[in-house]
Design a protein around this motif. Structure first.
Motif, PDB file in Angstrom:
ATOM      1  N   ALA A 157       0.830  -1.208   0.000  1.00 32.35           N
ATOM      2  CA  ALA A 157       0.000   0.000   0.000  1.00 32.35           C
ATOM      3  C   ALA A 157       0.864   1.257   0.000  1.00 32.35           C
ATOM      4  O   ALA A 157       0.552   2.239  -0.690  1.00 32.35           O
ATOM      5  CB  ALA A 157      -0.931  -0.005   1.213  1.00 32.35           C
ATOM      6  N   SER A 158       1.953   1.225   0.757  1.00 34.92           N
ATOM      7  CA  SER A 158       2.844   2.387   0.808  1.00 34.92           C
ATOM      8  C   SER A 158       3.457   2.662  -0.551  1.00 34.92           C
ATOM      9  O   SER A 158       3.581   3.832  -0.969  1.00 34.92           O
ATOM     10  CB  SER A 158       3.943   2.156   1.854  1.00 34.92           C
ATOM     11  OG  SER A 158       3.396   2.023   3.157  1.00 34.92           O
ATOM     12  N   TYR A 159       3.815   1.605  -1.256  1.00 36.17           N
ATOM     13  CA  TYR A 159       4.368   1.791  -2.604  1.00 36.17           C
ATOM     14  C   TYR A 159       3.331   2.415  -3.532  1.00 36.17           C
ATOM     15  O   TYR A 159       3.633   3.356  -4.284  1.00 36.17           O
ATOM     16  CB  TYR A 159       4.841   0.459  -3.182  1.00 36.17           C
ATOM     17  CG  TYR A 159       5.201   0.551  -4.641  1.00 36.17           C
ATOM     18  CD1 TYR A 159       6.393   1.128  -5.052  1.00 36.17           C
ATOM     19  CD2 TYR A 159       4.311   0.098  -5.622  1.00 36.17           C
ATOM     20  CE1 TYR A 159       6.717   1.250  -6.396  1.00 36.17           C
ATOM     21  CE2 TYR A 159       4.621   0.206  -6.975  1.00 36.17           C
ATOM     22  CZ  TYR A 159       5.823   0.784  -7.349  1.00 36.17           C
ATOM     23  OH  TYR A 159       6.124   0.916  -8.683  1.00 36.17           O
ATOM     24  N   ILE A 160       2.096   1.928  -3.484  1.00 38.28           N
ATOM     25  CA  ILE A 160       1.046   2.472  -4.350  1.00 38.28           C
ATOM     26  C   ILE A 160       0.814   3.944  -4.040  1.00 38.28           C
ATOM     27  O   ILE A 160       0.696   4.777  -4.949  1.00 38.28           O
ATOM     28  CB  ILE A 160      -0.253   1.660  -4.193  1.00 38.28           C
ATOM     29  CG1 ILE A 160      -0.061   0.234  -4.711  1.00 38.28           C
ATOM     30  CG2 ILE A 160      -1.408   2.338  -4.939  1.00 38.28           C
ATOM     31  CD1 ILE A 160      -1.247  -0.686  -4.462  1.00 38.28           C
ATOM     32  N   LEU A 161       0.759   4.284  -2.764  1.00 41.90           N
ATOM     33  CA  LEU A 161       0.530   5.668  -2.376  1.00 41.90           C
ATOM     34  C   LEU A 161       1.646   6.577  -2.879  1.00 41.90           C
ATOM     35  O   LEU A 161       1.395   7.717  -3.289  1.00 41.90           O
ATOM     36  CB  LEU A 161       0.410   5.769  -0.855  1.00 41.90           C
ATOM     37  CG  LEU A 161      -0.880   5.187  -0.246  1.00 41.90           C
ATOM     38  CD1 LEU A 161      -0.753   5.102   1.268  1.00 41.90           C
ATOM     39  CD2 LEU A 161      -2.093   6.026  -0.631  1.00 41.90           C
ATOM     40  N   GLU A 162       2.871   6.074  -2.854  1.00 40.31           N
ATOM     41  CA  GLU A 162       4.000   6.862  -3.349  1.00 40.31           C
ATOM     42  C   GLU A 162       3.903   7.101  -4.848  1.00 40.31           C
ATOM     43  O   GLU A 162       4.334   8.149  -5.355  1.00 40.31           O
ATOM     44  CB  GLU A 162       5.312   6.150  -3.027  1.00 40.31           C
ATOM     45  CG  GLU A 162       5.650   6.100  -1.545  1.00 40.31           C
ATOM     46  CD  GLU A 162       6.844   5.209  -1.269  1.00 40.31           C
ATOM     47  OE1 GLU A 162       7.389   4.627  -2.254  1.00 40.31           O
ATOM     48  OE2 GLU A 162       7.239   5.081  -0.100  1.00 40.31           O
ATOM     49  N   GLU A 163       3.348   6.145  -5.570  1.00 39.62           N
ATOM     50  CA  GLU A 163       3.289   6.227  -7.029  1.00 39.62           C
ATOM     51  C   GLU A 163       2.046   6.944  -7.545  1.00 39.62           C
ATOM     52  O   GLU A 163       2.009   7.343  -8.714  1.00 39.62           O
ATOM     53  CB  GLU A 163       3.339   4.814  -7.626  1.00 39.62           C
ATOM     54  CG  GLU A 163       4.642   4.077  -7.400  1.00 39.62           C
ATOM     55  CD  GLU A 163       5.806   4.751  -8.116  1.00 39.62           C
ATOM     56  OE1 GLU A 163       5.668   5.011  -9.327  1.00 39.62           O
ATOM     57  OE2 GLU A 163       6.821   5.036  -7.457  1.00 39.62           O
ATOM     58  N   LEU A 164       1.036   7.098  -6.721  1.00 38.16           N
ATOM     59  CA  LEU A 164      -0.207   7.713  -7.182  1.00 38.16           C
ATOM     60  C   LEU A 164      -0.017   9.193  -7.497  1.00 38.16           C
ATOM     61  O   LEU A 164       0.690   9.899  -6.782  1.00 38.16           O
ATOM     62  CB  LEU A 164      -1.300   7.572  -6.118  1.00 38.16           C
ATOM     63  CG  LEU A 164      -2.032   6.247  -6.017  1.00 38.16           C
ATOM     64  CD1 LEU A 164      -3.106   6.329  -4.935  1.00 38.16           C
ATOM     65  CD2 LEU A 164      -2.650   5.861  -7.349  1.00 38.16           C
TER      66      LEU A 164
END
Length: 399
Positions: A157-164
């Motif tokens: 989830a942290s990775y997705i949030l960083e990429e959004l």
């Protein structure tokens, strides 16, 4: 903020936005699209059932007037679906990021969704406005280090949030329950049929209980992860798709993957969740069923709307305020929801000429009981009509 709505949805919000405490996150510019990326395993991919729940999200949101572009690392085709019960046919956008057999992160012979997101770079290239993430079923099936599954999910989830992109949102959902003793998937749950040291063999009833316990614990971990990340991110939301799968015997195709009955229930859940977000009403406030808690008592015409007593509810419309006393009785026990009701409420929300509603209609159409008429009441009214008229069923691998 890049989330936009079409002209029809814009008109609805023009009427209802004054009645919400929240601020709509969508801008009323015709022609702009909302990009939705569904990330997950085979339940998202559509193992055995083309389009999975994604087709119902697309149909549900476009039916509300949104211009939806389904995006993902996998490009599909614009295809169609015909409901076996009703014969209704609709087309949908099949792009997605669902991979059969995938786990949160790689282990053993399983490929992880986080590695795939990094390899494809699809979040950066597709720039979704909304991401839905449903992952973890295969981690549970394999009984793989479930005590740390929450930490793996947090990393993903942290990775997705960083990429959004800025202004985009991530919805993380629970996983549906499982039915491990079905013949099609029986062998998949071998790790639940014996103790960790292989000294004790468990019967099917015990194995099933252990699987249900694992799903329950993982879903609690999902909620905890979202709550933790929400403390530092204002664009992450918790979703509970498991609540839409209420009967694993009739809604699951093989004990793991939903059939179209289950997918339709999941799609209805997501439609309410995402349309609520797009309209500026908090996803957690979206009702799941129409309440039966109002009965006509006294009526007044006044503005602004007021609540006359703690036991009263005020129904506010564009032209009138209707005060009603709350009770547990059904105020309209002999009135069924008809398709004509959908048309009347939709016309009212769109400010169509001659679309004024009677006080009784206002009370009847306030399906979420919040004292306001909005697009959310229209969604619930449609579900009620579906149950009465039988045109829609509504709930909630390699796997």
């Amino acid at each position: 903020m890049r989330k936009m709505i079409s002209a029809a949805a814009s008109a609805v919000l023009a009427v209802t936005s004054a009645f919400y405490a929240g601020t709509p996150v969508s801008s009323a510019n015709d022609g702009d699209q909302v990009k939705v990326m569904c990330i997950g395993d085979s339940i998202t991919d559509g193992y055995g059932v083309s389009g999975s729940y994604r087709k119902f999200i697309y149909n549900g949101l476009t039916g509300l007037g949104y211009d939806i572009d389904m995006v993902g690392s996998k490009t599909g085709w614009s295809t169609s679906y015909t409901d076996e019960e009703t014969g209704d046919t609709f087309s949908y956008d099949d792009d997605n990021t669902g991979y059969s057999g995938y786990t949160i992160q790689s282990f053993g012979g399983r490929t992880g969704i986080i590695e795939t997101l990094k390899e494809t770079g699809c979040l950066a290239t597709q720039e979704p406005d909304i991401v839905t993430l449903q992952i973890g079923t295969n981690d549970v099936i394999d009984n793989y280090e479930l005590d740390s599954a929450g930490e793996r999910l947090k990393g993903l989830a942290s990775y997705i949030l960083e990429e959004l992109p800025e202004g985009s949102a991530l919805f993380i959902t629970t996983i549906p329950d499982l039915d491990p003793n079905r013949s099609d998937v029986y062998d998949w749950f071998g790790n639940y049929r014996h103790s960790a040291d292989w000294q004790t063999q468990y019967d099917d009833e015990t194995a099933e209980a252990n699987v249900h316990a694992a799903v329950k614990q993982y879903n609690l971990d999902v909620k905890s992860v979202v709550e933790e990340l929400a403390a530092s991110h204002d664009n992450i939301y918790y979703a509970d798709v498991n609540s839409a799968i209420t009967d694993v015997k009739t809604q699951l195709m093989d004990g793991v993957h939903p059939n179209n009955i289950g997918y339709k229930a999941m799609g209805a859940y997501w439609t309410e969740m995402l349309s609520g977000y797009l309209a500026g009403k908090g996803p957690g406030e979206i009702p799941t069923q129409a309440p039966v808690t109002t009965v006509p008592a006294t009526t007044t015409t006044a503005a602004p709307a007021t609540t006359t007593a703690a036991a009263d509810t005020t129904v506010q419309t564009a032209t009138t305020t209707v005060t009603v006393q709350t009770t547990t009785a059904d105020p309209f026990p002999h009135r069924n929801t008809e398709m004509a009701d959908l048309v009347k409420l939709a016309r009212f929300l769109l400010s169509a000429p001659g679309s004024d509603l009677s006080e009784e209609d206002c009370l009847f159409y306030d399906r979420d009981g919040d004292g306001r008429l909005s697009v959310f009441d229209l969604i619930l009214l449609r579900q009620a009509a579906a149950q009465v008229n039988g045109f829609l069923t509504v709930g909630a691998g390699d796997p």
